[in-house]
Write a protein that holds these residues in place. Sequence first.
Motif, mmCIF file in Angstrom:
data_model
loop_
_atom_site.group_PDB
_atom_site.id
_atom_site.type_symbol
_atom_site.label_atom_id
_atom_site.label_comp_id
_atom_site.label_asym_id
_atom_site.label_seq_id
_atom_site.Cartn_x
_atom_site.Cartn_y
_atom_site.Cartn_z
ATOM 1 N N ASP A 13 0.833 -1.204 0.000
ATOM 2 C CA ASP A 13 0.000 0.000 0.000
ATOM 3 C C ASP A 13 0.870 1.258 0.000
ATOM 4 O O ASP A 13 0.579 2.228 -0.706
ATOM 5 N N ALA A 14 1.933 1.227 0.796
ATOM 6 C CA ALA A 14 2.821 2.390 0.854
ATOM 7 C C ALA A 14 3.508 2.616 -0.489
ATOM 8 O O ALA A 14 3.676 3.757 -0.930
ATOM 9 N N SER A 47 15.499 -6.032 4.407
ATOM 10 C CA SER A 47 15.841 -4.989 5.370
ATOM 11 C C SER A 47 14.642 -4.798 6.287
ATOM 12 O O SER A 47 13.547 -5.295 6.019
ATOM 13 N N ARG A 48 14.859 -4.082 7.383
ATOM 14 C CA ARG A 48 13.730 -3.750 8.253
ATOM 15 C C ARG A 48 12.820 -2.726 7.577
ATOM 16 O O ARG A 48 11.604 -2.804 7.675
ATOM 17 N N LEU A 49 13.415 -1.756 6.935
ATOM 18 C CA LEU A 49 12.635 -0.745 6.228
ATOM 19 C C LEU A 49 12.138 -1.306 4.902
ATOM 20 O O LEU A 49 12.652 -2.319 4.410
ATOM 21 N N ALA A 50 11.145 -0.639 4.319
ATOM 22 C CA ALA A 50 10.478 -1.163 3.109
ATOM 23 C C ALA A 50 11.271 -0.807 1.858
ATOM 24 O O ALA A 50 10.759 -0.176 0.923
ATOM 25 N N ARG A 168 20.052 8.871 15.365
ATOM 26 C CA ARG A 168 18.726 8.255 15.335
ATOM 27 C C ARG A 168 17.789 9.148 14.518
ATOM 28 O O ARG A 168 18.002 10.349 14.405
ATOM 29 N N GLU A 169 16.776 8.550 13.957
ATOM 30 C CA GLU A 169 15.849 9.316 13.125
ATOM 31 C C GLU A 169 15.151 10.386 13.945
ATOM 32 O O GLU A 169 14.876 10.207 15.135
ATOM 33 N N ASP A 170 14.874 11.480 13.308
ATOM 34 C CA ASP A 170 14.123 12.579 13.914
ATOM 35 C C ASP A 170 12.768 12.609 13.223
ATOM 36 O O ASP A 170 12.627 13.096 12.104
ATOM 37 N N ARG A 171 11.777 12.086 13.902
ATOM 38 C CA ARG A 171 10.457 11.919 13.270
ATOM 39 C C ARG A 171 9.817 13.253 12.909
ATOM 40 O O ARG A 171 9.072 13.339 11.923
ATOM 41 N N ARG A 384 18.337 12.962 0.747
ATOM 42 C CA ARG A 384 17.714 13.123 2.063
ATOM 43 C C ARG A 384 16.203 13.064 1.980
ATOM 44 O O ARG A 384 15.541 12.533 2.889
ATOM 45 N N ARG A 385 15.642 13.575 0.891
ATOM 46 C CA ARG A 385 14.181 13.497 0.743
ATOM 47 C C ARG A 385 13.747 12.057 0.537
ATOM 48 O O ARG A 385 12.717 11.614 1.079
ATOM 49 N N ALA A 386 14.520 11.282 -0.215
ATOM 50 C CA ALA A 386 14.212 9.858 -0.388
ATOM 51 C C ALA A 386 14.322 9.127 0.943
ATOM 52 O O ALA A 386 13.521 8.222 1.239
ATOM 53 N N ALA A 387 15.309 9.502 1.769
ATOM 54 C CA ALA A 387 15.468 8.877 3.076
ATOM 55 C C ALA A 387 14.246 9.118 3.954
ATOM 56 O O ALA A 387 13.761 8.208 4.643
ATOM 57 N N ALA A 388 13.738 10.351 3.952
ATOM 58 C CA ALA A 388 12.553 10.661 4.751
ATOM 59 C C ALA A 388 11.362 9.823 4.305
ATOM 60 O O ALA A 388 10.561 9.369 5.139
ATOM 61 N N GLU A 389 11.243 9.607 3.004
ATOM 62 C CA GLU A 389 10.143 8.791 2.490
ATOM 63 C C GLU A 389 10.262 7.360 2.991
ATOM 64 O O GLU A 389 9.284 6.757 3.454
ATOM 65 N N LEU A 390 11.453 6.799 2.900
ATOM 66 C CA LEU A 390 11.661 5.420 3.347
ATOM 67 C C LEU A 390 11.387 5.278 4.844
ATOM 68 O O LEU A 390 10.769 4.294 5.284
ATOM 69 N N LEU A 391 11.831 6.249 5.633
ATOM 70 C CA LEU A 391 11.623 6.178 7.073
ATOM 71 C C LEU A 391 10.154 6.321 7.461
ATOM 72 O O LEU A 391 9.775 5.960 8.582
ATOM 73 N N GLY A 392 9.325 6.804 6.565
ATOM 74 C CA GLY A 392 7.902 6.910 6.836
ATOM 75 C C GLY A 392 7.092 5.723 6.375
ATOM 76 O O GLY A 392 5.874 5.672 6.603
#
Length: 446
Positions: A13-14, A47-50, A168-171, A384-392
Amino acid sequence: MTDTADHTASSRDAGARLLARVWSEIGGDPDRLVGVAPPPVAPPLPSRLATGSLAWAGVAAATLAAGRDARRLDPDRIALAYRSDRVLTVDGSTPPVWSPLSGFWRTVDGWIRTHGNYPHHAAALCAGLALDPSADAEVVRSVLQDLHTDDAVAAISATGGLAVPVRREDRVVDAALRRTPVVAVERIDVDAEPRAIARSDDDLPLRGIRILDLTRVIAGPVATRTLALFGADVLRLDPPGLPEPEWQHLDTGHGKRSALLDARSDRMHDLLADADVVVLGYRPAAIQRLGLAPDALARRHPGIIVAQLSAWGTDDPHRAGFDSLVQAESGIALAESSDGSTPAALPAQALDHTAGYLLAAAIASALDHRRTRGGSWVVRTSLRRAAAELLGMPRRRMPAAETRVDATPHVAGFRVGGSDIVTARPAIPGFEFRPPRPWASDQPRW
């Protein structure tokens, strides 16, 4: 965090939402999305992330932008394309991809990540630590383990080396980034007339388009390799005196010509005058100094499309960076940690590859906008924008088991500069790569 069936469904879905958002941001025809859905099993990038879903969305966007059927995407082919450095061989041997001075290093109070793949970056790293340029990894490790993280990063950065703290990630920061476009497309000149693309009989959608490639490493070259795959005439220009690692060029140089030229030379603007697109991989601050800012280019060359790729985005215009460094500082490295404190990397340079495919999709879309509406256009994205997407996106408690993929149907062989090379085939269906040319073997002309 989710596991197994729940993770698969939420990850799919993501991936679908990401593709739909990107397609809307770049102004794609919504009818092309009809019936397109992620495969039942994501590309095998454990990986843990998608990571697999992120990869599918990136490749699917470029596939749709080329007018191809994204329902035909092969998850195994996508995974191998994202890990192409692992299937690349030169005369039967796998080239070394990482320098001994690139990696994670423990400090007194945490970890840092360095990048020393280019000799000048490795030398700068050693200089920052007051070491001999020939220092090996053990010497570097022994010095760093006695330094605090901030002090180590400051010392290496002061001499032009590349190092970042592992954070660590900054949500809150990531959520704010996700409210911005994944890839931005903006019209910057309303006066340029519409410009048609000369269609050809060979079904290559970008035949006749001229693209100047001023990028290095992975993300930008993946974007321009994809545009060359679509039929564009891509001329890659590198600065004299700064060689590209051979493996990197062979891995991403398919279908392009390769020449040397100082970006400040008059010849650069002669080439820009006849270019449809210029793809910039310089730091945003350097682009200003070189006179290659999008607004300036649009005034001088009406109708041009300027694609701007950076590691950290335009809000951090002076910082250089690479995929591995963005993974470390954004929080991805600790999100992938097996024990919660020892950093780990994604199974591929997924930020690079995803940014490359998204940039290619946005450029193809901007060319279509120019054809129908005129104007000059700028497209932008960052690692960095791609990283934020993956972390979400959804994540697992534990990564999926490594799946062995038979690479045989997904690789192609070429003869380049007297060597036999094997590289990954395109992830986008309906196309095949033309071979890379030897690095810097062409003249800077159309």
